[in-house]
Design an enzyme around this catalytic site. Structure first.
Site, PDB file in Angstrom:
ATOM      1  N   GLY A 262       0.813  -1.218   0.000  1.00 14.04           N
ATOM      2  CA  GLY A 262       0.000   0.000   0.000  1.00 14.04           C
ATOM      3  C   GLY A 262       0.845   1.265   0.000  1.00 14.04           C
ATOM      4  N   ALA A 263       1.767   1.357   0.950  1.00 11.25           N
ATOM      5  CA  ALA A 263       2.595   2.544   1.068  1.00 11.25           C
ATOM      6  C   ALA A 263       3.703   2.264   2.064  1.00 11.25           C
ATOM      7  CB  ALA A 263       1.773   3.736   1.533  1.00 11.25           C
ATOM      8  N   MET A 264       4.666   3.194   2.141  1.00 10.43           N
ATOM      9  CA  MET A 264       5.812   2.975   3.014  1.00 10.43           C
ATOM     10  C   MET A 264       6.196   4.254   3.748  1.00 10.43           C
ATOM     11  SD  MET A 264       7.915   0.855   4.205  1.00 10.43           S
ATOM     12  CE  MET A 264       9.019   1.412   5.498  1.00 10.43           C
ATOM     13  N   ASN A 266       8.850   5.624   5.036  1.00  7.82           N
ATOM     14  CA  ASN A 266      10.230   6.133   5.085  1.00  7.82           C
ATOM     15  C   ASN A 266      10.288   7.515   5.736  1.00  7.82           C
ATOM     16  OD1 ASN A 266      10.819   3.940   3.178  1.00  7.82           O
ATOM     17  ND2 ASN A 266       9.721   5.258   1.737  1.00  7.82           N
ATOM     18  N   GLU A 299       0.525   5.945   7.451  1.00  8.17           N
ATOM     19  CA  GLU A 299       1.960   6.209   7.238  1.00  8.17           C
ATOM     20  C   GLU A 299       2.408   7.391   8.082  1.00  8.17           C
ATOM     21  OE1 GLU A 299       3.233   3.760   5.843  1.00  8.17           O
ATOM     22  OE2 GLU A 299       1.395   3.024   4.905  1.00  8.17           O
TER      23      GLU A 299
HETATM   24  N1  0A1 Z   1       5.374  -0.600   6.608  1.00 10.74           N
HETATM   25  C1  0A1 Z   1       4.410  -0.497   5.543  1.00 10.74           C
HETATM   26  C2  0A1 Z   1       4.166  -1.781   4.850  1.00 10.74           C
HETATM   27  C3  0A1 Z   1       5.161  -2.208   3.821  1.00 10.74           C
HETATM   28  C4  0A1 Z   1       5.898  -3.347   4.008  1.00 10.74           C
HETATM   29  C5  0A1 Z   1       6.747  -3.827   3.032  1.00 10.74           C
HETATM   30  C6  0A1 Z   1       6.824  -3.127   1.848  1.00 10.74           C
HETATM   31  O1  0A1 Z   1       7.583  -3.549   0.792  1.00 10.74           O
HETATM   32  C7  0A1 Z   1       8.155  -4.742   0.744  1.00 10.74           C
HETATM   33  C8  0A1 Z   1       6.101  -1.980   1.653  1.00 10.74           C
HETATM   34  C9  0A1 Z   1       5.287  -1.523   2.651  1.00 10.74           C
HETATM   35  C10 0A1 Z   1       3.087  -0.106   6.152  1.00 10.74           C
HETATM   36  O2  0A1 Z   1       2.702  -0.664   7.179  1.00 10.74           O
HETATM   37  O3  0A1 Z   1       2.407   0.727   5.602  1.00 10.74           O
HETATM   38 ZN    ZN Z   2       2.227   0.158   8.746  1.00 10.49          ZN
END
Ligand code: 0A1
Ligand code: ZN
Length: 869
Positions: A262-264, A266, A299
């Site tokens: 869905g999204a990241m 960073n 996010e």
């Molecule tokens: N941390 C993000 C989820 C996410 C996990 C892995 C990804 O690529 C391999 C991308 C996003 C969240 O919880 O939105």
């Molecule tokens: Zn998350």
């Protein structure tokens, strides 16, 4: 070589850590050069080896304190330095690597999306860029310099603040970024490209002004406004409800078309699947609008729960994900409708999460054993994880919960923490004993509460006998008793709510179920009550209580809690499906019960006062939702009975549905709760009316009058589900209008993939060649192939095995291009134990075909191994 599992119990702190990182990227789609300068600090004076993770790049050089260093060993996934002659406390490593982003179809590490370049490093993608101690407990300060062709990549973005920039004589330019906050490498990000930019500002509660920037593909600026509004609402809400303020001077969001998830989150530079950024009335439905807002919020909320406080190791993933999902659910509930949000989340839990907990992939919210970390971004870690946080909230109450949050943040800010750290903070701040409650973190499976009741008229006493049992799961045979908060309410037969008393005191409506068998006694109960059990889904469990139809009707009619009314209707639907499924399986004629019609008539009477709940209650559970109330699933039978139910409701209630349909027409499109509820109600009426004699005319008209995507899609869906004569023409019209727009076409592909037609598989196979389809784009793959396998159970589980063969063919291709997406798509195939012997044999055959592949990715390997056990 077989992939190896990692165990939670094996966690060890690092021997060396990395405190500062300077990254220099010479960006080019085919030939990117990365120079990484690491400041390494020894943590263990006895350590002689430093093992760095890395793969899928060309390794060019290594220097130690500026001198070429050759005492290392290299294998397919790591570089191990021999430091036995080198006891220094601190030193610098310089590593050079070369990458080809344009050929990176895994969409992890540095890759090309459209004409731009971007990164995805969670969970273990950083190691596809350069050698690194790629684990979340290594927290470092990052400085990043990006150099690239200026005309092709006018924007060069990385985490933190822009500290310098310049131009080179060869047409290239460079930008340098510095992130002042410590972070693990999974939060690192880089973007290069040409975009349209939407800018705004937010003033935080302490008066700091933050620049907000949303980057979208050129031409999409008119679809970025909702995301910006959502971001500002999220920032404000987190200050007001949690007291948490944003910390950098800039917050950037970039929308990309090629993204696995869905999204990241960073740090300071979120990268989003464009599906969760872009929205305007012509291209996005009401559900899309809500999806954008909640992912933007999710996010953003990670900035504290995930980034400032991160995870010690990946087994702790639910520490950030369960908590952040809980936070985004609360955000949506506070801003929109709490009951509607709860219903949406509970539907997800009961279908997808319960199914996962009964599958070969069953795992606790804090897993014990992992082969491929990407396989653990699951509904269990996320949604069940959020339910566990919600139970803590229920047990503590908002005030003590917030006290716990404050303590957690105070203790863990800037650190990599564990789930235990969180629970411990909650416990110490509140004084509430969570000892037994902790078991939710280590036990998998869906607990079952069996409840019986007893009324003593003479003593005016009512008793609830509650037993708990968690069935064994694939990963864990022995189960223990959990601490389950069971929220109840009692209603008199005319709907009056009965005060919960013990002796003469009012008692809490949340019962603490902690033993295997327990009895709860209520006094001064003037008549035999109708119990509402597990109100608001106060725990992620199943409840078995033998409701009579009368009792359910009482709840649907009178309960003062929206969730309870909706839930009672769900039970009526399930009972109706069960009764008719046995008839269907015994070749007897199906019969639709009067009681359900009576209930739905009552529901429709509230159409004007509560259009939202009326729409939600009228919505028939999906086939996959019905399936979860059976140990052995009959996909053809469920589809046939559900179809019968839909037609029966449509026939019996046609006139009322038509009245409500006509009453809820809106003059214009606005994204406001009131209108969304009316649209939902009108469109659910349409979905039934499609099955009546007025269906074709009505649906055709609805399509042509629609001035927004919600209504357009509702008519298209109605036409395909009811197989109306206008269907082909509408589908063709839509395709003609939108074939250039992948996100919009995803809705069309999904409808095609879930058609009830006999030859749907043939249609799906044909669409693999469609001008808008692209096998490299995960959104397209999910909406066509994924929807067929997971949302069209009748066709996917066709008894000739054709659905399974098709999926396996697709997975064989995806195994090479994008294993992470492959491992998500395989889910319906690994749940073989839920089907009859004949289907199991066919599914097993498919899994074995995959298992025999030459280069089976670990993502698929892990799931196939478990399924075949
Ligand atoms: N941390 C993000 C989820 C996410 C996990 C892995 C990804 O690529 C391999 C991308 C996003 C969240 O919880 O939105
Ligand atoms: Zn998350």
């Amino acid at each position: 070589m077989q992939p190896k599992a990692k165990f939670r119990k094996d966690y060890r702190p690092v021997d060396f850590t990395i405190t500062d990182i300077y990254l220099d990227f010479q960006l080019d789609p085919q030939d990117t050069l990365v120079t990484s300068t690491l400041t390494v600090k020894r943590q263990n004076s006895d350590a002689t080896q430093l093992r760095l993770d890395g793969h899928s790049f060309e390794f060019l050089s290594l220097k130690l304190n500026g001198e070429p260093f050759s005492k290392y060993q290299k294998d397919d996934e790591s570089l191990t330095l021999d430091l036995s002659q080198f006891p220094a406390e601190q030193f610098q490593l310089e590593i050079q690597t070369r990458l080809n982003p344009s050929e990176n179809t895994s969409l992890q590490g540095l890759y090309q999306s459209g004409d731009g370049l971007c990164t995805q490093c969670e969970a273990e993608g950083f190691r596809q860029i350069t050698y690194m101690l790629d684990r979340p407990d290594v927290l470092a300060k990052y400085r990043t310099k990006l150099t690239a062709c200026k005309s092709k990549y006018p924007y060069l973005l990385a985490n933190g603040n822009r500290i310098a920039q310049g131009e080179l004589e060869d047409g290239r330019h460079w930008v340098e970024w510095e992130d002042p906050f410590l972070k693990p490498c999974y939060l690192f990000a880089v973007v290069a490209g040409d975009f349209d930019l939407l800018q705004d500002k937010f003033t935080t509660m302490s008066g700091r002004v933050v620049d907000l920037e949303i980057y979208v593909d050129r031409g999409n600026l008119d679809r970025a406004g909702w995301a910006m509004e959502s971001l500002k609402r999220s920032m404000k809400w987190d200050e007001e409800r949690f007291g948490l303020e944003y910390d950098l001077d800039i917050y950037m969001i970039v929308a990309v078309d090629f993204f696995n998830m869905g999204a990241m989150e960073n740090k300071g530079l979120n990268i989003f699947n464009s599906k969760f950024v872009l929205a305007n009335p012509q291209t996005a439905t009401d559900d899309d609008y809500m999806g954008v807002e909640s992912v933007i919020a999710h996010e953003y909320f990670h900035n504290w729960t995930g980034n400032r406080i991160t995870c010690r190791d990946w087994f702790q993933l639910s520490l950030k994900e369960g908590l952040t999902v809980f936070r985004d659910q609360e955000f949506t509930s506070d801003l929109w409708s709490r009951p509607a949000k709860r219903i949406e989340d509970v539907r997800m839990m009961r279908s997808v999460q319960f199914a996962e907990d009964a599958s070969p992939m069953a795992h606790p919210i804090r897993p014990e054993k992992v082969i491929e970390m990407n396989n653990f971004y699951t509904v269990t870690v996320y949604e069940k994880g959020a339910e566990v946080i919600r139970m803590i909230h229920t047990l503590l109450g908002e005030e003590k919960f917030q006290k716990g949050m404050k303590l957690y943040v105070a203790e863990q800010d800037g650190k990599a923490a564990t789930c235990e750290d969180f629970v411990s903070a909650m416990e110490r701040a509140s004084g509430v004993d969570l000892q037994q409650f902790r078991r939710w973190y280590s036990q998998s499976g869906t607990p079952e509460l069996t409840i019986a009741d007893e009324y003593d008229e003479k003593r005016q006493t009512y008793r609830l006998h509650v037993s708990q049992m968690t069935p064994p799961t694939a990963d864990q045979v022995e189960k223990v008793n959990l601490h389950i908060p069971l929220r109840v309410a009692l209603y008199g037969e005319n709907g009056q709510k009965i005060n919960l008393q013990h002796e003469l005191l009012t008692v809490s409506d949340v019962l603490d179920v902690i033993h295997e068998h327990q009895t709860f006694e209520f006094h001064n109960v003037p008549q035999r009550p109708v119990p509402a059990l597990l109100c608001d889904f106060s725990a992620p469990v199943r409840v078995d209580y033998n409701y009579s139809t009368e009792q359910l009707l009482t709840l649907v009619k009178f309960a003062d809690n929206e969730f309870v009314r909706w839930d009672a209707a769900q039970t009526l639907y399930i009972n109706e499906l069960r009764a008719n499924l046995s008839r269907f399986q015994q070749n007897q004629p199906m019969q639709f019960s009067e009681a359900l019609i009576e209930a739905l008539t009552l529901v429709l009477e509230k159409a004007n006062t509560d259009p939202e709940l009326t729409a939600l209650t009228l919505t028939l559970p999906k086939e996959t939702e019905f399936a979860e109330s059976f140990k052995v699933i009959d996909p053809a039978g469920i589809a046939a009975v559900r179809d019968f139910m839909q037609r029966s409701i449509a026939e019996s209630l046609k006139d009322r549905l038509l009245v409500v349909y006509n009453q809820n027409r809106l003059p214009e499109y606005r994204v406001v709760a009131e209108d969304m509820a009316k649209r939902a109600l009108r469109n659910v009426c349409l979905s039934y009316l499609a099955f009546t004699d007025v269906g074709n005319t009505l649906v055709h008209k609805h399509y042509h009058q629609a001035d927004n995507m919600t209504d357009t899609l509702a008519s298209l869906a109605a036409a395909t589900k009811a197989q109306l004569p206008c269907r082909d023409q509408l589908l063709a019209d839509f395709e003609q209008k939108w074939h250039h727009d992948g996100l919009v076409m995803d809705k069309w592909f999904m409808l095609q993939a879930t058609r009830p037609d006999e030859n749907v598989l043939e249609i799906v196979q044909g669409l693999l060649e469609h001008r808008s389809f692209n096998f490299k784009n995960p959104n397209r793959v999910r909406s066509l192939i994924g929807a067929f396998a997971s949302q069209n159970p009748r066709a996917f589980h066709a008894i000739d095995g054709s659905g399974y063969r098709f999926l396996v063919d697709m997975l064989i291709k995806l195994n090479d291009t994008n294993p992470q997406v492959a491992a998500r798509l395989i889910e319906p195939l690994i749940k073989l134990s839920r089907y009859d012997a004949q289907r199991q044999t066919l599914m097993r055959r498919g899994l074995e075909r995959l298992k025999g592949l030459d280069h089976l990715a670990r993502d698929l390997f892990e799931k196939i191994e478990k399924a075949l056990q």
